[in-house]
Design an enzyme around this catalytic site. Sequence first.
Site, PDB file in Angstrom:
ATOM      1  CB  VAL A 165     -29.667 -22.344  25.501  1.00 45.18           C
ATOM      2  CG1 VAL A 165     -30.970 -23.022  25.087  1.00 45.18           C
ATOM      3  CG2 VAL A 165     -28.554 -23.372  25.602  1.00 45.18           C
ATOM      4  CE  LYS A 206     -26.791 -29.391  30.917  1.00 41.78           C
ATOM      5  NZ  LYS A 206     -26.585 -28.748  29.641  1.00 41.78           N
ATOM      6  CD  GLU A 244     -37.061 -33.817  23.443  1.00 41.40           C
ATOM      7  OE1 GLU A 244     -38.195 -34.296  23.575  1.00 41.40           O
ATOM      8  OE2 GLU A 244     -36.023 -34.522  23.417  1.00 41.40           O
ATOM      9  N   GLY A 256     -29.188 -32.168  23.761  1.00 43.22           N
ATOM     10  CA  GLY A 256     -29.276 -30.936  22.959  1.00 43.22           C
ATOM     11  C   GLY A 256     -30.397 -31.030  21.937  1.00 43.22           C
ATOM     12  CB  ILE A 275     -30.761 -35.916  20.172  1.00 39.56           C
ATOM     13  CG1 ILE A 275     -29.333 -35.721  19.692  1.00 39.56           C
ATOM     14  CG2 ILE A 275     -31.280 -37.284  19.797  1.00 39.56           C
ATOM     15  CD1 ILE A 275     -28.346 -36.688  20.332  1.00 39.56           C
ATOM     16  N   GLY A 298     -17.302 -23.222  22.543  1.00 37.96           N
ATOM     17  CA  GLY A 298     -18.561 -22.950  23.257  1.00 37.96           C
ATOM     18  C   GLY A 298     -19.338 -24.199  23.643  1.00 37.96           C
ATOM     19  CE  LYS A 325     -26.603 -33.210  28.931  1.00 35.95           C
ATOM     20  NZ  LYS A 325     -25.417 -32.928  28.094  1.00 35.95           N
ATOM     21  N   GLY A 333     -24.705 -26.863  21.791  1.00 30.14           N
ATOM     22  CA  GLY A 333     -24.620 -25.783  20.806  1.00 30.14           C
ATOM     23  C   GLY A 333     -25.894 -24.965  20.783  1.00 30.14           C
TER      24      GLY A 333
HETATM   25  N1  HSE Z   1     -21.778 -29.010  28.199  1.00 29.11           N
HETATM   26  C1  HSE Z   1     -22.781 -29.853  27.628  1.00 29.11           C
HETATM   27  C2  HSE Z   1     -22.113 -30.844  26.687  1.00 29.11           C
HETATM   28  C3  HSE Z   1     -23.778 -28.999  26.905  1.00 29.11           C
HETATM   29  O1  HSE Z   1     -20.926 -30.671  26.421  1.00 29.11           O
HETATM   30  O2  HSE Z   1     -22.746 -31.788  26.237  1.00 29.11           O
HETATM   31  C4  HSE Z   1     -25.049 -29.679  26.588  1.00 29.11           C
HETATM   32  O3  HSE Z   1     -25.665 -30.215  27.706  1.00 29.11           O
END
Ligand code: HSE
Length: 406
Positions: free
Chosen positions: A11, A99, A123, A128, A130, A181, A199, A297
């Site tokens: 990121v 998170k 955010e 991710g 969204i 990844g 989340k 991603g």
């Molecule tokens: N490992 C998390 C997923 C990455 O697969 O959604 C994003 O939080």
Amino acid sequence: MKIAIMGHGVVGSGVVELLKLNSDFIKQKAGESIEVKKILDLKDFSELDYADKFTKDFNDILNDDEIKIVAETMGGLNVAYKFVKECLEHKKSVVTSNKELVAAKGAELIAIAQKNNINFLFEASVGGGIPIIKPLHLCLGANEIVEIAGILNGTTNFILTKMIDDNMSFDDALKLAQNLGYAEKDSTADIEGFDACRKICILSSLAFGKHIYPENVHCEGIKGISLEDVENAKKIGGVIKLIGRAKPTSDYKLEIMVSPSIIMNNSQLASVKDVFNAVLVRGNATGDVMFYGKGAGKLPTASAVVSDIIDVVRAKDNIDTLSWKDSNENNIVPYTDVVSDFYINILNPELKDISDFFANSSIISANENRQALVLKNTTLKSINEAEEKLNNIGIKILNKLNILDY
Ligand code: HSE
């Protein structure tokens, strides 16, 4: 505006790349250009053309008065918490994709930011790329939120999609997700549902105003899902998804949990595949609103981090709608009391008649030594009670999944 980035992984490096890629648009939107002055990371990046920005010493960022915004993209809890807290106490706004940090320490960090009239924005911590945090506190601000349900983890959604569409084994699908990844450094957080749990806790804290701690929330991952369950779900016209959901009750409690669940094919959530995430928010004025996009991603997540940086540059003060209060009160309904339809898969060697054990049940498949049933309008508590009696006559329940109606 001079900023710093802590953590140059997927990121963090995406944030550098995006600030460069879209520098003109970003300057226009922020009202000034954004320059990365320092990057904190212990690894060696001497081959990069911005190698001169790297430091291994957090104090280089903390004591640099020119740096007003810090993007935390390190992940993990302890070090990230210490650094973020110190930045906020030094009146530097922080934006984060972390998170785990927001779910564990959000209320405290928001309060420090408010006190110092700066911002702590996150955010990128849910969904991710969204946009979901801003819509929840701004665009849906006039609604009472009556329910939230989402596919909040890309890795598990990718694995389940491979199991459903390609009949791939769980292990092969996990390896593929790791190679692409998507998975966390330690994929346990994805597979066991902890990432999705953090989340849904963040979304619920924001929607309902009180910090919801992940350790109080029932969380089940996808390790127990077999290709047999996937096939049985298909037989009743559904697919298995890892769902995080939260719903306030009329007596001011909250039903909240993460569990693999069967979603019927006519739900929009059923068509969310691969690494995509989706969040359904049910407002009392809007009805259902769906948010859909890439939940993991490099550039999708960086997009959310950079949008927070732009917001901080533009905000003159603390954005106080983006907040919730800390709370010791645990007002969560025990998950075994939540009423739902269920699917159960039973190992029934002699295929005995078990209709008396469950009210409102119907058989969806029976073969060799297995019976799969749908139970209407029941609770896990009732199923567990029946299970004890079944065990006494040599019958075993192999799996129990909610069937959800969204
Ligand atoms: N490992 C998390 C997923 C990455 O697969 O959604 C994003 O939080």
